[in-house]
Enzyme design. Structure first.
Site, mmCIF file in Angstrom:
data_model
loop_
_atom_site.group_PDB
_atom_site.id
_atom_site.type_symbol
_atom_site.label_atom_id
_atom_site.label_comp_id
_atom_site.label_asym_id
_atom_site.label_seq_id
_atom_site.Cartn_x
_atom_site.Cartn_y
_atom_site.Cartn_z
ATOM 1 N N HIS A 1 -13.848 -0.701 12.818
ATOM 2 C CA HIS A 1 -12.447 -0.866 12.665
ATOM 3 C C HIS A 1 -12.091 0.251 11.851
ATOM 4 C CE1 HIS A 1 -8.698 -2.606 12.789
ATOM 5 N NE2 HIS A 1 -8.728 -2.675 11.483
ATOM 6 N N HIS B 1 -3.254 -0.886 8.754
ATOM 7 C CA HIS B 1 -4.041 -0.774 9.777
ATOM 8 C C HIS B 1 -3.447 -1.776 10.744
ATOM 9 C CE1 HIS B 1 -6.185 -4.908 9.018
ATOM 10 N NE2 HIS B 1 -5.454 -4.753 8.099
ATOM 11 N N CYS C 1 -7.474 0.651 17.223
ATOM 12 C CA CYS C 1 -7.305 0.908 15.684
ATOM 13 C C CYS C 1 -7.379 2.434 15.263
ATOM 14 C CB CYS C 1 -8.042 0.088 15.055
ATOM 15 S SG CYS C 1 -9.656 0.156 15.430
#
Length: 266
Positions: free
Chosen positions: A152, A164, A241
């Site tokens: 991530h 994020h 992401c």
């Protein structure tokens, strides 16, 4: 769980090597160590990563490897690693042991960047907190979170916080296959739980500006301002992401796992 190298002596720092992270303890003699251990049963599987309480515990070398209660330490090795002795002079070993045992039973707040298990044992050995597990991020840095089967990404915006993409619900399958995420600003540790209510067990994170050789990043303040302007916006997750943070840092959204894409904001 084999010992690597020599058997420890009193006051030594013990490094436990797990699959995706390290844990640290202080040897106090008699085959035992003092270290930080998570509290509260099942909750202890996520508590150390998100700032919840740990307890200073004295137990055997082997038992301490499972520093998360009820999470086995399979394939863990441990060794003596007084790696900071060249940087700072340690206290006499009896002083270290005495100080460590005085801490036993005390509750501690766990913070991965500021008060983790390595900070705890180095303060006892040297009176200074050290941790070489990675550089502290600077504003505008890309942060890579390493999980067991995926990564991530986030942007560091200062004061221990990142921006994020975070799922809007707790359905991992929906989130991975294109359902809505929301741009969120929160602490470094909290961002590891990218899917709400899905714990980030054994997650590690680091600065990884891996595309800087390929593209010139924007100035840090520009990156931070752009990131914070996105907070609260929603996007489909096929803008993943990594695309999100690279667009903020370089003006182009890309990922080693996918081709260049454009944002689909709602």
């Amino acid at each position: 769980m084999p010992l690597v190298g020599r058997f420890p002596t009193e006051g030594d720092m013990i490094e436990y090597e797990h699959y995706a992270y390290q844990h640290w303890a202080l040897y106090v003699g008699g085959g035992k160590v003092v270290h930080l251990k998570a509290l509260h049963g099942w909750f202890s599987t996520i508590a150390p990563f998100f700032g919840y309480l740990s307890v200073v515990t004295e137990e055997t070398l082997e038992v301490a490897a499972a520093f998360l209660p009820n999470v086995p330490s399979s394939a863990c090795t441990y060794k003596v690693n007084n790696k900071y002795d060249k940087r700072s002079k340690p206290f006499p070993h009896l002083q270290i042991v005495s100080a460590a045992r005085k801490e036993v039973g005390k509750l501690k707040k766990y913070n991965l960047m500021e008060s983790n298990c390595e900070h705890f044992v180095t303060e006892l050995r040297y009176s200074k907190c050290f941790c070489d597990q990675g550089p502290f991020p600077r504003e505008g840095d890309l942060i890579e979170y390493e999980f067991f089967a995926y990564q991530h990404w986030a942007i560091y915006v200062g004061d221990g916080k990142v921006v994020h993409l975070k799922a809007l619900n707790d359905n991992l399958i929906d989130w991975l296959f294109g359902y809505l995420s929301v741009v969120t600003e929160e602490p470094l540790e909290a961002a590891a739980a990218v899917v709400p209510n899905v714990p980030a067990i054994a997650c590690t994170y680091r600065v990884n500006n891996k595309y800087d050789r390929r593209y010139e990043p924007f100035p840090p303040l520009q990156i931070v301002n752009a990131a914070r302007e996105e907070v609260g916006k929603k996007t489909t997750y096929n803008v993943n992401c990594e695309h999100f943070v690279t667009e903020l840092r370089y003006g182009k959204g890309f990922s080693d796992q996918n081709s260049l894409v454009e944002h689909q904001w709602l």
